[in-house]
Design an enzyme around this catalytic site. Structure first.
Site, short mmCIF file in Angstrom:
data_model
loop_
_atom_site.label_atom_id
_atom_site.label_comp_id
_atom_site.label_asym_id
_atom_site.label_seq_id
_atom_site.Cartn_x
_atom_site.Cartn_y
_atom_site.Cartn_z
CG ASN A 12 -2.21 -0.78 0.93
OD1 ASN A 12 -3.07 -0.33 0.20
ND2 ASN A 12 -2.31 -1.96 1.50
CG MET A 18 0.18 -5.64 10.66
SD MET A 18 -1.43 -5.44 9.87
CE MET A 18 -2.18 -7.00 10.25
CG LEU A 65 -1.78 3.24 16.67
CD1 LEU A 65 -1.95 4.13 15.46
CD2 LEU A 65 -0.38 3.38 17.26
CG ASN A 84 -6.24 1.53 9.14
OD1 ASN A 84 -5.12 1.17 8.79
ND2 ASN A 84 -7.17 0.70 9.57
CG HIS A 137 -10.46 -2.87 8.03
ND1 HIS A 137 -9.75 -3.52 9.01
CD2 HIS A 137 -11.61 -3.58 7.86
CE1 HIS A 137 -10.44 -4.57 9.43
NE2 HIS A 137 -11.58 -4.64 8.75
CG ASP A 146 -10.63 -2.09 12.12
OD1 ASP A 146 -10.56 -3.29 12.47
OD2 ASP A 146 -9.64 -1.41 11.79
CE LYS A 169 -3.70 -8.25 -9.29
NZ LYS A 169 -3.75 -9.49 -8.47
CB ALA A 170 -9.65 -3.45 -4.53
C1 GRF Z 1 -2.64 -6.53 3.87
O1 GRF Z 1 -3.32 -7.62 4.48
C2 GRF Z 1 -3.64 -5.45 3.54
O2 GRF Z 1 -4.90 -6.02 3.23
C3 GRF Z 1 -3.74 -4.67 4.81
O3 GRF Z 1 -2.44 -4.74 5.40
C4 GRF Z 1 -1.75 -5.91 4.92
C5 GRF Z 1 -0.36 -5.60 4.41
O4 GRF Z 1 -0.43 -4.59 3.50
N1 GRF Z 1 -4.14 -3.31 4.56
P1 GRF Z 1 0.92 -3.91 2.87
O5 GRF Z 1 1.31 -4.76 1.69
O6 GRF Z 1 1.99 -3.93 3.94
O7 GRF Z 1 0.51 -2.53 2.47
#
Ligand code: GRF
Length: 200
Positions: free
Chosen positions: A13, A89, A92, A106, A108, A144, A171-172
């Protein structure tokens, strides 16, 4: 807008955001990337894009409060306008969130408010939903749960596994996050401008 990104792992991301910000017409620049884990690939992605990185390893701190104090210091040093959690992950604590209230996003991997928390793809498959997806939201102290900035939907296909659904949603996410960040930044700029119109 100055954006700081928090990561914990691969940073795909982050990569999507780095690529979006590389276009000078995009209204944001990533000024710092902070990871709570050392040696993750996301740090290499940031370095390759010439973005400053820092590791604030939660294992190096005795408990949540000193970790989050260090994390907050690292972020504030970059003077960001917006913080993006991207595959970050750690949950907070409320006072950390409040320090950045209203300007922390964030992503999700579910269509909130459905499937909060972890293992969202397993939750979706177990629920038998036909449409799944991802959400960018403003971070609030509740997990969330904050105002939704944008969402992207994908089909759940027969025979989907957690992995195949996760790959489709990821991908989305990479399409959604840059679009949501742009919209968020532009809305804040418009609001700031609007406020100045009413100074008498
Ligand atoms: C993936 O499971 C994504 O769905 C969630 O965080 C995890 C790792 O994403 N948002 P990234 O490749 O470190 O951005």
């Amino acid at each position: 807008a100055r954006v700081a990104v928090l990561i914990s792992g691969s940073g795909s991301n982050l990569q999507a955001l780095l690529e979006a910000c590389a276009d000078e017409a995009f209204p944001a620049e990533i000024v710092k990337v902070v990871s709570n884990r050392p040696g993750v690939y996301g740090l290499e992605r940031a370095a390759a894009a010439g973005v400053r990185t820092e590791v604030i390893d939660h294992k190096a701190y005795e408990g949540r409060a000193p970790f989050e104090a260090a994390l907050r210091g690292s972020l504030e040093e970059a003077a960001p306008d917006v913080i993006c959690l991207a595959g970050f992950m750690r949950v907070l604590a409320a006072d950390f969130v409040r320090a950045f209230e209203g300007r922390m996003l964030n992503i999700h991997p579910s269509l909130l408010p459905a499937f909060r928390g972890l293992h969202t793809h397993r939750q979706a498959l177990e629920a038998g939903v036909k449409i799944a997806g991802c959400t960018v939201h403003v971070v609030t102290p509740a997990l969330d749960d904050g105002p939704i900035v944008g969402q992207a939907a994908v089909p759940v296909l027969p025979g989907d596994t957690e992995d195949s659904l996760a790959a489709r949603i990821l991908k989305a996410e990479h399409r959604l996050y840059p679009a949501a960040l742009r919209a968020f930044v532009e809305k804040r700029a418009a609001e700031a401008e609007g406020a100045s119109l009413f100074v008498v």
